[in-house]
Design a protein around this motif. Structure first.
Motif, short mmCIF file in Angstrom:
data_model
loop_
_atom_site.label_atom_id
_atom_site.label_comp_id
_atom_site.label_asym_id
_atom_site.label_seq_id
_atom_site.Cartn_x
_atom_site.Cartn_y
_atom_site.Cartn_z
N ARG A 80 -10.86 60.84 -32.01
CA ARG A 80 -8.72 60.29 -32.23
C ARG A 80 -8.48 62.65 -31.67
NH1 ARG A 80 -7.39 57.28 -36.01
NH2 ARG A 80 -8.54 55.58 -37.11
N GLY A 81 -9.49 63.46 -31.90
CA GLY A 81 -9.02 64.34 -31.62
C GLY A 81 -8.93 64.93 -30.43
N PHE A 82 -9.42 63.63 -29.35
CA PHE A 82 -9.22 63.98 -27.59
C PHE A 82 -7.95 62.81 -27.64
CE2 PHE A 82 -14.08 63.99 -27.17
CZ PHE A 82 -13.89 65.01 -27.29
N LEU A 83 -7.98 61.73 -28.64
CA LEU A 83 -6.60 60.92 -27.99
C LEU A 83 -5.46 61.45 -28.56
CD1 LEU A 83 -8.19 57.56 -29.44
CD2 LEU A 83 -7.23 58.13 -27.06
N LYS A 84 -5.50 62.69 -29.39
CA LYS A 84 -4.70 63.36 -29.67
C LYS A 84 -4.03 64.73 -28.80
CE LYS A 84 -2.71 66.12 -33.31
NZ LYS A 84 -2.51 66.72 -34.80
N ALA A 85 -5.76 65.05 -28.10
CA ALA A 85 -5.09 65.97 -26.98
C ALA A 85 -4.56 65.74 -25.78
CB ALA A 85 -6.02 66.67 -27.15
N TYR A 86 -5.07 64.07 -25.36
CA TYR A 86 -5.14 63.67 -24.24
C TYR A 86 -3.01 63.09 -24.48
CZ TYR A 86 -5.53 60.13 -20.38
OH TYR A 86 -5.29 59.52 -19.03
N ALA A 87 -2.93 62.11 -24.97
CA ALA A 87 -1.31 62.17 -26.09
C ALA A 87 -0.25 63.50 -25.51
CB ALA A 87 -1.08 61.50 -26.81
N GLN A 88 -0.36 64.41 -26.15
CA GLN A 88 -0.05 65.75 -26.15
C GLN A 88 0.27 66.39 -24.78
OE1 GLN A 88 -1.73 68.11 -29.10
NE2 GLN A 88 0.03 67.27 -30.56
N ALA A 89 -0.65 65.73 -23.69
CA ALA A 89 -0.73 66.58 -22.63
C ALA A 89 0.58 65.47 -21.78
CB ALA A 89 -2.30 66.33 -22.67
#
Length: 174
Positions: A80-89
């Motif tokens: 979930r953390g990776f997906l959130k960071a990916y989406a923000q990037a």
């Protein structure tokens, strides 16, 4: 099965009004989260190396995300953390990406019941029997105490031979 000449199949009203929107939403439903993220990253002209540097997500994890191998990620919290960071990037709404991830991962977690070995079951049964035995002994003690209080002989109920008042005084011989 081929159809001969005849009436056209009925077309839904929405398909007549918004054929491209229906097609786009159908494509989004069939597209996996990983391929969607990869496509969005490529549209913005970012490479995996650049995305890894910006988000600090390891390349192996980025590749796992883009190929929908979420089980290879370190854990659900990391995914979930990776997906959130990916989406923000890549300028996507993290809530939408996480919602899409959650809906694609409809996994039911069942907590297994603890399995007892025969030895544990026997010990538990002995523990119950031991408790019942203790309760029975305490009940007997309380009952005997109650009976001793109720049936206690009183001074006037004693036979005269046993009572001190009725006993003859013995003379002392010296």
């Amino acid at each position: 099965m081929c159809r001969g000449p005849g009436p056209d199949p009925p077309v839904k009203r929405e398909e007549k009004m918004f054929p491209k929107a229906i097609q786009a939403s159908t494509e989004l439903m069939n597209e996996t989260l990983g391929s969607y993220l990869k496509e969005q990253r490529e549209r913005r002209g970012m490479s995996c190396v650049e995305l890894s540097r910006v988000t600090r997500i390891p390349l192996a994890s980025l590749e796992a995300i883009e190929t929908d191998r979420f089980d290879e990620l370190p854990g659900e919290v990391f995914a979930r953390g990776f997906l959130k960071a990916y989406a923000q990037a890549i300028s996507l709404l993290p809530a939408d990406v996480l919602a899409r991830y959650t809906s694609s991962r409809r996994v039911v977690f069942v907590t297994p019941l603890p399995v007892q070995t025969p030895l544990q079951a026997a010990r538990e049964g002995q523990g119950r029997r031991f408790g019942v035995a203790i309760a029975f002994v305490l009940l007997l003690i309380l009952l005997s105490l109650a009976l001793s209080i109720v049936l206690k002989p009183r001074g006037h109920d004693m036979p005269t031979e046993l009572s001190r008042a009725g006993a003859p005084r013995l003379a002392r011989t010296a």
